[in-house]
Design a protein around this motif. Structure first.
Motif, PDB file in Angstrom:
ATOM      1  N   LEU A  24       0.815  -1.219   0.000  1.00 59.86           N
ATOM      2  CA  LEU A  24       0.000   0.000   0.000  1.00 59.86           C
ATOM      3  C   LEU A  24       0.847   1.267   0.000  1.00 59.86           C
ATOM      4  N   ALA A  25       2.142   1.126  -0.239  1.00 60.09           N
ATOM      5  CA  ALA A  25       3.030   2.293  -0.263  1.00 60.09           C
ATOM      6  C   ALA A  25       2.576   3.393  -1.226  1.00 60.09           C
ATOM      7  N   PRO A  26       1.997   3.081  -2.398  1.00 58.48           N
ATOM      8  CA  PRO A  26       1.551   4.170  -3.284  1.00 58.48           C
ATOM      9  C   PRO A  26       0.451   5.041  -2.690  1.00 58.48           C
ATOM     10  N   LEU A  27      -0.270   4.538  -1.681  1.00 58.39           N
ATOM     11  CA  LEU A  27      -1.402   5.275  -1.128  1.00 58.39           C
ATOM     12  C   LEU A  27      -1.025   6.148   0.064  1.00 58.39           C
ATOM     13  N   SER A  28      -0.110   5.632   0.914  1.00 62.46           N
ATOM     14  CA  SER A  28       0.240   6.347   2.137  1.00 62.46           C
ATOM     15  C   SER A  28       1.456   5.683   2.763  1.00 62.46           C
ATOM     16  N   PRO A  29       2.287   6.435   3.482  1.00 58.42           N
ATOM     17  CA  PRO A  29       3.419   5.800   4.175  1.00 58.42           C
ATOM     18  C   PRO A  29       3.025   5.053   5.434  1.00 58.42           C
ATOM     19  N   TRP A  30       1.801   5.243   5.922  1.00 55.12           N
ATOM     20  CA  TRP A  30       1.434   4.626   7.201  1.00 55.12           C
ATOM     21  C   TRP A  30       1.245   3.117   7.124  1.00 55.12           C
ATOM     22  N   PRO A  31       0.537   2.569   6.112  1.00 55.92           N
ATOM     23  CA  PRO A  31       0.456   1.099   6.039  1.00 55.92           C
ATOM     24  C   PRO A  31       1.823   0.421   5.901  1.00 55.92           C
ATOM     25  N   TRP A  54       5.570   3.364  -6.415  1.00 59.57           N
ATOM     26  CA  TRP A  54       4.832   2.463  -7.309  1.00 59.57           C
ATOM     27  C   TRP A  54       5.580   1.149  -7.529  1.00 59.57           C
ATOM     28  N   PRO A  55       6.872   1.143  -7.873  1.00 65.00           N
ATOM     29  CA  PRO A  55       7.552  -0.157  -8.012  1.00 65.00           C
ATOM     30  C   PRO A  55       7.639  -0.928  -6.701  1.00 65.00           C
ATOM     31  N   ILE A  56       7.825  -0.235  -5.556  1.00 67.59           N
ATOM     32  CA  ILE A  56       7.894  -0.974  -4.288  1.00 67.59           C
ATOM     33  C   ILE A  56       6.539  -1.565  -3.950  1.00 67.59           C
ATOM     34  N   GLY A  57       5.464  -0.834  -4.252  1.00 67.37           N
ATOM     35  CA  GLY A  57       4.129  -1.381  -4.028  1.00 67.37           C
ATOM     36  C   GLY A  57       3.861  -2.589  -4.904  1.00 67.37           C
ATOM     37  N   LEU A  58       4.279  -2.525  -6.181  1.00 68.83           N
ATOM     38  CA  LEU A  58       4.079  -3.649  -7.095  1.00 68.83           C
ATOM     39  C   LEU A  58       4.883  -4.856  -6.649  1.00 68.83           C
ATOM     40  N   TYR A  59       6.129  -4.617  -6.169  1.00 67.75           N
ATOM     41  CA  TYR A  59       6.979  -5.725  -5.699  1.00 67.75           C
ATOM     42  C   TYR A  59       6.274  -6.515  -4.594  1.00 67.75           C
ATOM     43  N   PHE A  60       5.745  -5.814  -3.596  1.00 63.46           N
ATOM     44  CA  PHE A  60       5.125  -6.521  -2.477  1.00 63.46           C
ATOM     45  C   PHE A  60       3.740  -7.062  -2.846  1.00 63.46           C
TER      46      PHE A  60
END
Length: 350
Positions: free
Chosen positions: A66-73, A161-167
Motif C-alpha cells: 500500500l506504499a503508493p497510497l500512504s506511508p502509514w500502512p 509504485w515499483p515498491i508497491g508492485l513488488y510486495f
C-alpha cells in the motif's frame, strides 16, 4: 541402522506432518504410544497454532504493497516484519485457532535438568526453496528485509509504485502457496531430529542429581509455537539440546541464531560442543530453531544441524523424503550427542 532409530523412523512414515494438521496429531499419537510402551510417563501439552506462516506474511506484504497510497500502512508492515522475524507475533490471539501439542517426558531425579528437543511438524514448500534458488535464500531474505524497512520512506518518492508492485506480487505468490503448495514429507526436516533425540533419550541413564527430558514439539515451522508453549513447563536453568535437520550433510553446532537480531547461546552445552570433535561451529542466520524463544528467555541452549553447501539438504522441498536420509549421518549424530551429554554430565557434576 540401530533398532531404536529404525523404529522411530517407521512411526513417522506419513504423507506429511503439517503443522497443526490431523497428520501431525497422528504422528504425536504414535510417538506417545511408543514411549509409553517403554515405560515412560508422557505429558501431552496442548496449545493452539496455525497451519502455515503464509497468511501472516501475506498480510504483511499487503501492508507494504500500500506504499503508493500512504506511508502509514508500509510503516505498520515494516514493524510487523521486524517483529515476526524476531520471533514475536502480537496478533497471535487472532490467528492461532488449530490444535497442536507437545510431548514431554522426564527420567531421573535431581536439581539439574537437560532437555532433548526436536520438532515433529513439517512445512509447506515454496518456490524459494527450489534447489536452484535455495542457496541464495539468505540473500533473498536480506533484500526483502531492506525493501520492507525502506518502504515507508520510499512511499514519499516516485519509487512508491515499483515498491508497491513488488510486495503485491509477493502477496500473490504467498496466496498461491497457501492454496496450492503441498506439505513436504519431512524425512530430514525433522524426522531425523525426532529419531536421534528419542533414541538418545531411551538409551541414556542420567547420573545422580540429573533429570533428562525429551520434548517433541509441534508448530515449529510456523514460528516455533510449540517451544513457546513449552517454556512454562521447564525448570529454571534447564539445558536445552535441540536437533533439527541432522539426516544428511556435515554436522554443525550453532553458537547462536537469528534472522534479524542475533541471539547468542550460552551455557554448558555450548562449552561442551566447543571441546567435542565431530561438529563445526556456526552462526545460524538462515531461519530459526525451536531454541530461539528459549534462548531469548535465558535458557542455556544448543542446536545441532547438518548442512550441504550452506543450507539444509532438500530444505522444505518435496524431495525431503525418508528414502533420502543418510543412515550413517543419523548414527554419527547419535554418537556425537552421546559424547556431548556425557561431557556435560561430568563437567557440571564435578
Amino acid at each position: 541402522m540401530r533398532e531404536e532409530l529404525q523404529q522411530v523412523l517407521n512411526l513417522l512414515h506419513l504423507p506429511h506432518r503439517g503443522s497443526a494438521t490431523p497428520l501431525e496429531a497422528e504422528a504425536f499419537r504414535r510417538l506417545r504410544t511408543f514411549l509409553e510402551e517403554r515405560g515412560h510417563r508422557v505429558q501431552t501439552l496442548p496449545f493452539q497454532g496455525v497451519r502455515s506462516y503464509g497468511w501472516e506474511l501475506l498480510g504483511i506484504s499487503l501492508l507494504l504493497a500500500l506504499a503508493p497510497l500512504s506511508p502509514w500502512p508500509p510503516l505498520l508492515g515494516a514493524w510487523a516484519f521486524f517483529l515476526y522475524f524476531n520471533g514475536f507475533r502480537p496478533w497471535s490471539f487472532l490467528l492461532d485457532r488449530h490444535p497442536s501439542q507437545n510431548l514431554l517426558a522426564w527420567k531421573g531425579q535431581g536439581g539439574k535438568a537437560l532437555l532433548l528437543m526436536a520438532h515433529v511438524d513439517t512445512a509447506k514448500t515454496f518456490f524459494l526453496y527450489h534447489p536452484q534458488r535455495v542457496r541464495r535464500f539468505r540473500e533473498s531474505f536480506l533484500l526483502n528485509a531492506l525493501l520492507a524497512f525502506l518502504s515507508p520512506l520510499l512511499a514519499l518518492t516516485p519509487l512508491r509504485w515499483p515498491i508497491g508492485l513488488y510486495f503485491l506480487i509477493q502477496a500473490a505468490l504467498l496466496l498461491h502457496r497457501e492454496l496450492r503448495a503441498p506439505y513436504v514429507e519431512g524425512g530430514n526436516d525433522n524426522g531425523s531430529g525426532v529419531v536421534v533425540a528419542t533414541a538418545l533419550f531411551l538409551e541414556t541413564k542420567p547420573p545422580e542429581g540429573w533429570r533428562l527430558g525429551l520434548a517433541l514439539t509441534g508448530c515449529e515451522e510456523v514460528g516455533a509455537l510449540g517451544a513457546k508453549a513449552l517454556t512454562p513447563h521447564l525448570p529454571p536453568g534447564t539445558l536445552v539440546l535441540n536437533l533439527d535437520n541432522v539426516g544428511r550433510g556435515e554436522l554443525f553446532y550453532a553458537e547462536g541464531e537469528g534472522m534479524l537480531l542475533y541471539v547468542p547461546y550460552r551455557g554448558a552445552l555450548l562449552d561442551a560442543a566447543r571441546k567435542t570433535p565431530g561438529a563445526r561451529p556456526l552462526r545460524y542466520r538462515l531461519a530459526y530453531f525451536d531454541t530461539l524463544p528459549l534462548a531469548q528467555r535465558g535458557f542455556p541452549c544448543l542446536s545441532l544441524i547438518r548442512l550441504e553447501q550452506g543450507v539444509p539438504p532438500e530444505w522444505h522441498w518435496p524431495t525431503d523424503t525418508f528414502a533420502r536420509l543418510d543412515q550413517g549421518a543419523l548414527e554419527d549424530t547419535l554418537r556425537y550427542t552421546r559424547t556431548l551429554l556425557q561431557r556435560v554430565f561430568h563437567r557440571v557434576s564435578s
